[in-house]
Scaffold this motif. Structure first.
Motif, PDB file in Angstrom:
ATOM      1  N   GLU A  88      10.624  15.858  -3.403  1.00  0.00           N
ATOM      2  CA  GLU A  88       9.237  15.749  -2.397  1.00  0.00           C
ATOM      3  C   GLU A  88       9.977  15.956  -0.842  1.00  0.00           C
ATOM      4  O   GLU A  88       9.290  17.048  -0.545  1.00  0.00           O
ATOM      5  N   LEU A  89      11.113  15.297  -0.576  1.00  0.00           N
ATOM      6  CA  LEU A  89      11.767  15.880   0.602  1.00  0.00           C
ATOM      7  C   LEU A  89      12.061  17.249   0.795  1.00  0.00           C
ATOM      8  O   LEU A  89      12.026  17.804   1.931  1.00  0.00           O
ATOM      9  N   ALA A  90      12.727  17.916  -0.249  1.00  0.00           N
ATOM     10  CA  ALA A  90      12.918  19.258  -0.303  1.00  0.00           C
ATOM     11  C   ALA A  90      11.995  20.197   0.011  1.00  0.00           C
ATOM     12  O   ALA A  90      11.996  21.093   0.727  1.00  0.00           O
ATOM     13  N   GLU A 108      19.509  21.818  -9.279  1.00  0.00           N
ATOM     14  CA  GLU A 108      19.439  22.829  -8.342  1.00  0.00           C
ATOM     15  C   GLU A 108      19.846  22.292  -6.757  1.00  0.00           C
ATOM     16  O   GLU A 108      20.763  22.747  -6.307  1.00  0.00           O
ATOM     17  N   LEU A 109      19.247  21.123  -6.688  1.00  0.00           N
ATOM     18  CA  LEU A 109      19.506  20.481  -5.282  1.00  0.00           C
ATOM     19  C   LEU A 109      20.930  19.966  -5.479  1.00  0.00           C
ATOM     20  O   LEU A 109      21.656  20.332  -4.399  1.00  0.00           O
ATOM     21  N   LEU A 110      21.508  19.443  -6.481  1.00  0.00           N
ATOM     22  CA  LEU A 110      22.754  19.151  -6.553  1.00  0.00           C
ATOM     23  C   LEU A 110      23.649  20.368  -6.381  1.00  0.00           C
ATOM     24  O   LEU A 110      24.824  20.271  -5.818  1.00  0.00           O
ATOM     25  N   HIS A 143      10.701  19.819   3.524  1.00  0.00           N
ATOM     26  CA  HIS A 143      11.484  20.250   4.480  1.00  0.00           C
ATOM     27  C   HIS A 143      12.393  21.375   4.085  1.00  0.00           C
ATOM     28  O   HIS A 143      13.822  20.972   3.774  1.00  0.00           O
ATOM     29  N   PRO A 144      12.006  22.366   3.760  1.00  0.00           N
ATOM     30  CA  PRO A 144      12.688  23.331   3.046  1.00  0.00           C
ATOM     31  C   PRO A 144      14.021  23.844   3.873  1.00  0.00           C
ATOM     32  O   PRO A 144      15.124  24.440   3.288  1.00  0.00           O
ATOM     33  N   LYS A 145      14.057  23.598   4.957  1.00  0.00           N
ATOM     34  CA  LYS A 145      15.355  23.971   5.802  1.00  0.00           C
ATOM     35  C   LYS A 145      16.287  23.091   5.972  1.00  0.00           C
ATOM     36  O   LYS A 145      17.488  23.409   6.468  1.00  0.00           O
TER      37      LYS A 145
END
Length: 145
Positions: A15-17, A64-66, A20-22
Motif C-alpha cells: 500500500e505504501l509503495a 520485488e520490493l525486497l 508513494h512510488p518514488k
C-alpha cells in the motif's frame, strides 16, 4: 511463541509503495516493519498459486520490493527463490535489518527458515543468549525524520 502473520506487513508495504512510488524501497519496508522488530514472522501466503506460496519468493510483489531494497545489484538469474544468492543476499539482509526470523518455530532451541525453494536452514541462538542484531539502528546512509 507463535509466529506473527506476515500478510498485514506485506499489505502495508505494498500500500505504501503504491501511494508513494518514488519512495525508496528500503524506506517503504522501514515504515511497514515498524513495531515488528525482533519477531518471528510467517510470510507464507494463503492461496492456490503454488508458484508463489510465500511472500518472500519471486514473483510476488513483496519479493520485488525486497529485491529493490536489498538485491538491486543481483543479476536476473539470481532473482529466483531456489537461488542461494536470493536466500542469503536478499532474505538474509531483510531479516538482519529488522532482526526478524522469517517463518515458523522449529523447537524451543532453534528457528527454521521455511519459505519455499531452498531446504530449511536452522538458526541456532547466540551462545551468549543475545539478539542477533541487538537494537535496530538505520544504516549509515539513512536519516530519521
Amino acid at each position: 511463541m507463535a509466529a506473527e502473520p506476515g500478510t498485514p506487513i506485506v499489505e502495508r508495504a505494498l500500500e505504501l509503495a503504491a501511494r508513494h512510488p518514488k519512495m525508496a524501497a528500503v524506506h517503504v519496508l522501514d515504515a511497514a516493519m515498524q513495531g515488528h522488530h525482533g519477531q518471528t514472522i510467517d510470510f507464507r501466503r494463503d492461496g492456490t498459486d503454488a508458484s508463489c506460496s510465500d511472500w518472500l519468493d519471486p514473483p510476488s510483489a513483496f519479493a520485488e520490493l525486497l529485491r529493490r531494497a536489498f538485491g538491486a545489484h543481483l543479476p536476473e538469474v539470481e532473482i529466483d527463490p531456489q537461488s542461494p544468492v536470493w536466500e542469503f543476499a536478499v532474505i538474509g539482509a531483510f531479516a538482519e535489518r529488522y532482526d526478524i526470523i522469517p517463518a515458523g518455530i522449529g523447537d524451543a532451541g532453534s528457528a527454521t527458515i521455511t519459505h519455499d525453494g531452498v531446504a530449511p536452514t536452522v538458526l541456532t541462538p547466540d551462545p551468549i543468549g543475545g539478539s542477533r542484531g541487538g537494537g535496530y539502528s538505520p544504516s549509515s546512509g539513512a536519516a530519521m525524520h
